[in-house]
Design an enzyme around this catalytic site. Structure first.
Site, PDB file in Angstrom:
ATOM      1  CB  VAL A  59      -0.776   0.013   1.182  1.00 20.56           C
ATOM      2  CG1 VAL A  59      -0.409   0.164   2.571  1.00 20.56           C
ATOM      3  CG2 VAL A  59      -2.176   0.832   1.014  1.00 20.56           C
ATOM      4  CE1 TYR A  60       3.380   1.464   4.462  1.00 15.95           C
ATOM      5  CE2 TYR A  60       5.641   0.693   4.089  1.00 15.95           C
ATOM      6  CZ  TYR A  60       4.524   1.049   4.996  1.00 15.95           C
ATOM      7  OH  TYR A  60       4.658   0.708   6.348  1.00 15.95           O
ATOM      8  CB  ALA A  61       4.331   5.609  -2.670  1.00 15.89           C
TER       9      ALA A  61
END
Length: 324
Positions: A59-61
Site C-alpha cells: 500500500v505504500y505510495a
C-alpha cells in the site's frame, strides 16, 4: 552495524531496519516521498553501512515504494544477501476484494508485490493489520500456502490487539500451519502502550519485535514545535505529527536534555532507548535524508545508563490505544 536473530528463527538481521515508506511516486497527498534518483544515495549509504533488512508494503505510495525498493536493492547486492519484508492488507483497489486478508486477496497481492519488487520471494511477508471480516483460519492457511509455494520465507504481523495475535497463532498451531515469527507495532518514548500486553506476549513466545515510528513520528528528533514538510503535509498520519498538548511535550524535553548532556542528537537518544529494550529486534527507521540514516546508525552504539533511561521514561503518562 550489529546483527541479531529475528525472534526464535535463525534469520540474521541488522539492528536497524530500513523503512521504505518514504519512497515512491509523489502525489498531492504525499508530496514528501522521494523518487528513484533521490532515494538511490540513501539506499546505497544504508547498504554500505551494513544494513541488510528492508521493509516496505504493497500500500505504500500505491505500490511504487515496492517498485523503487526492488529496483535499488537489485543495484546494490545479490538477492541472498538481503532480507526484504513487505505487507498485505491495505486497500489496493476500490473494487470488491481489493483489501483485506481473504485467501483471494493474499494470493493475489503476494504475486503483485513480487512483480513490483521484481523478486521471486520475500523473506518476511506481514499482515499489515487484523482483518475482522475474514476467519483467522482462512488467513493463516493462505499465508501457509504462500510460504509452501516458496514466495515467502517467514510471516509476520503488525499492529493489533494481543488477543487477536494470539488467536491467529493458535489457528496456525492447531492446523500445523506456518506461524508468525515477528510483530511490527508502534513503540517509542511517546507511545508505550504496547508494553502492557503485546510486548510481554512476544517475550513469552519468542516473537521478534520490529517497532514502527520509534521516533514518535519525528517528535523525538527535534525541539518541541519544530515543523517539517512531512509533519505539515501528511494527510494520512496528520494526528501522529501534530504537536498536541499531551505528555509528549515533556517527553521531548527529557530527550533534549539527555541529548545535550551526551553531546549527541535527540534522534540517537530516542532510538537508543528503543534498541535497549531486550524484546526489540530491529526498529524500522523512516528515512528521507542521509542525516536520518546517520543518526540511526550511530544509535546502535549508544548505551544509555539506568539513570538516563529513568529520566526519559518518567514524564510518560498512559494514552489511548492508537495505530490499529
Amino acid at each position: 552495524m550489529k546483527y541479531t536473530r529475528l525472534g526464535k528463527t535463525g534469520l540474521e538481521v541488522s539492528r536497524i531496519c530500513f523503512g521504505c515508506m518514504s519512497f515512491g511516486k509523489k502525489t498531492d497527498e504525499r508530496p514528501w516521498v522521494l523518487g528513484l534518483d533521490e532515494a538511490r544515495p540513501i539506499f546505497r549509504h544504508a547498504y554500505e553501512a551494513g544494513i541488510n533488512f528492508y521493509d516496505t508494503a504493497n500500500v505504500y505510495a500505491a505500490g511504487t515504494s515496492e517498485e523503487i525498493t526492488g529496483a535499488l536493492l537489485a543495484e546494490l547486492a545479490p538477492r541472498d544477501e538481503l532480507v526484504v519484508a513487505t505487507k498485505v492488507f491495505g486497500r489496493m483497489s476500490p473494487k470488491p476484494n481489493g483489501q483485506g486478508l481473504s485467501r483471494k486477496a493474499i494470493l493475489a497481492e503476494i504475486d503483485n508485490s513480487l512483480s513490483r519488487l521484481k523478486m521471486d520471494y520475500v523473506d518476511l511477508y506481514q499482515i499489515h493489520r487484523f482483518d475482522p471480516f475474514t476467519p483467522v483460519e482462512e488467513t493463516m492457511e493462505a499465508l501457509n500456502d504462500v510460504v509452501r509455494a516458496g514466495k515467502a520465507r517467514y510471516i509476520g504481523a503488525s499492529s493489533m490487539f494481543a488477543w487477536q495475535f494470539a488467536k491467529l497463532q493458535h489457528a496456525a498451531e492447531s492446523h500445523g500451519w506456518t506461524k508468525f515469527v515477528s510483530m511490527q507495532d508502534q513503540l517509542s518514548l511517546t507511545y508505550r502502550e504496547e508494553e502492557r500486553e503485546m510486548l510481554p506476549l512476544c517475550v513469552d513466545q519468542g516473537i521478534g519485535v520490529l517497532p514502527w515510528s520509534p521516533l514518535g513520528g519525528g517528535k523525538l528528533t527535534r525541539p518541541w514545535g519544530t515543523k517539517t514538510d512531512r509533519s505539515t503535509t501528511d494527510r494520512y498520519n496528520k494526528s501522529m505529527y501534530d504537536d498536541g498538548e499531551d505528555n509528549a511535550k515533556n517527553v521531548v524535553a527529557a530527550v533534549e536534555k539527555v541529548a545535550k548532556a551526551r553531546g549527541v542528537s535527540m534522534a540517537e537518544v530516542a532510538l537508543a532507548w528503543v534498541l535497549q529494550k531486550p524484546v526489540v529486534t530491529s526498529p524500522i527507521i523512516g528515512v528521507s535524508k542521509l542525516s536520518h540514516l546517520q543518526d540511526a546508525i550511530a544509535a546502535v552504539d549508544l548505551t544509555l545508563s539506568d539513570d538516563e533511561i529513568a529520566a526519559l521514561e518518567a514524564p510518560y503518562k498512559p494514552l489511548a490505544v492508537t495505530g490499529f
